[in-house]
Write a protein that holds these residues in place. Structure first.
Motif, PDB file in Angstrom:
ATOM      1  N   PRO A  24      32.930  39.390  34.339  1.00  0.00           N
ATOM      2  CA  PRO A  24      34.173  39.695  35.073  1.00  0.00           C
ATOM      3  C   PRO A  24      35.438  39.468  34.253  1.00  0.00           C
ATOM      4  N   GLY A  27      34.088  41.536  30.222  1.00  0.00           N
ATOM      5  CA  GLY A  27      33.319  42.771  30.238  1.00  0.00           C
ATOM      6  C   GLY A  27      31.975  42.586  29.546  1.00  0.00           C
ATOM      7  N   ARG A 102      30.358  43.762  42.360  1.00  0.00           N
ATOM      8  CA  ARG A 102      31.136  44.968  42.074  1.00  0.00           C
ATOM      9  C   ARG A 102      31.780  44.934  40.690  1.00  0.00           C
ATOM     10  N   GLU A 103      32.270  43.782  40.285  1.00  0.00           N
ATOM     11  CA  GLU A 103      32.947  43.731  38.991  1.00  0.00           C
ATOM     12  C   GLU A 103      31.950  43.969  37.852  1.00  0.00           C
ATOM     13  N   GLU A 104      30.731  43.472  38.003  1.00  0.00           N
ATOM     14  CA  GLU A 104      29.706  43.735  36.990  1.00  0.00           C
ATOM     15  C   GLU A 104      29.413  45.228  36.902  1.00  0.00           C
ATOM     16  N   ARG A 106      31.431  47.669  37.949  1.00  0.00           N
ATOM     17  CA  ARG A 106      32.638  48.343  37.470  1.00  0.00           C
ATOM     18  C   ARG A 106      32.709  48.298  35.937  1.00  0.00           C
ATOM     19  N   ARG A 107      32.426  47.126  35.409  1.00  0.00           N
ATOM     20  CA  ARG A 107      32.448  46.977  33.952  1.00  0.00           C
ATOM     21  C   ARG A 107      31.315  47.793  33.304  1.00  0.00           C
ATOM     22  N   LEU A 164      32.290  51.447  44.724  1.00  0.00           N
ATOM     23  CA  LEU A 164      33.224  50.596  43.979  1.00  0.00           C
ATOM     24  C   LEU A 164      34.571  50.474  44.678  1.00  0.00           C
ATOM     25  N   ASP A 167      35.584  48.751  50.780  1.00  0.00           N
ATOM     26  CA  ASP A 167      35.721  47.370  51.227  1.00  0.00           C
ATOM     27  C   ASP A 167      35.315  47.200  52.695  1.00  0.00           C
TER      28      ASP A 167
END
Length: 229
Positions: A24, A27, A102-104, A106-107, A164, A167
């Motif tokens: 997060p 990256g 989600r951040e994983e 997204r990256r 992504l 919400d």
């Protein structure tokens, strides 16, 4: 056995578990990989030997873990009362349930959009589609093997992008999105069936059938490009 069923080296799993805390912030980068090796207590040269592609290799491993989890859930699910399209939609939702943070993701999406990793990213999406169809018991061995996976790859890619930005509680909007996409695909399949049965279009569809009748699925599960008989 599909690629998602192949167990990873336990030390590689330790590296994956360790890098997830850094992704997060850094990256799927070499800095995150080096931090993961340090946190996992694995010398950096050994870590690089275990995962030659570094952080990108660990991102791919995380994706395949999700495929494996979804494959198990699909095989255990009760589809008896579901029609065909609902089975496919439910299978996609089970893969959605196996998503990491989600951040994983997204990256990862940003990583595999880079030119040097785009081929691997496309292969991972294809692998997800193949895992889902295989878990659903798909037995196609002709050109349909490819068209099914190509279509589902497109649906899954758009689903990830939608998710992504979703919400809603329990990703309810993404689940509804999956239902809409599958319904749209089924309309296309219905139109194709009508075209095949149309006397007017039969010369065209018949010629296409002759062109594709010798295309066969890969000899090895998860493989490409297949074979011509």
């Amino acid at each position: 056995m599909t690629r998602s069923d192949i167990p990873a080296d336990p030390a590689a799993i330790r590296l994956l578990d360790a890098i997830r805390a850094h992704v997060p912030f850094d990256g799927w980068s070499d800095a995150a990989f080096r931090a993961a090796a340090r946190d996992a207590g694995i010398p950096l040269p050994e870590a690089r030997a275990l995962v030659p592609k570094g952080a990108a290799g660990l991102a791919a491993l995380l994706h395949r873990q999700g495929d494996a989890q979804a494959s198990h859930a699909i095989r255990e699910a009760d589809f008896a009362a579901m029609k065909y399209s609902d089975r496919v939609a439910h299978a996609l939702k089970l893969r959605l349930d196996a998503m990491p943070g989600r951040e994983e993701v997204r990256r990862s999406t940003a990583l595999f959009a880079l030119p040097q990793h785009a081929g691997e990213g496309a292969a991972l999406i294809w692998g997800t589609a193949d895992t889902i169809w295989s878990a659903l018991g798909d037995t196609s061995d002709d050109v349909n093997w490819y068209s099914k996976r190509a279509t589902l790859s497109a649906v899954w890619s758009s689903t990830v992008l939608y998710w992504l930005g979703d919400d809603s509680p329990g990703a309810a909007e993404t689940r509804a999105f999956i239902d809409r996409r599958i319904a749209g695909v089924m309309q296309i399949e219905g139109a194709k069936a009508k075209a095949r049965n149309s006397a007017l279009l039969r010369p065209v569809t018949g010629a296409l059938g002759l062109l594709t009748r010798n295309i066969r699925a890969p000899r090895q599960p998860g493989g490409l490009p297949g074979r011509w008989t």
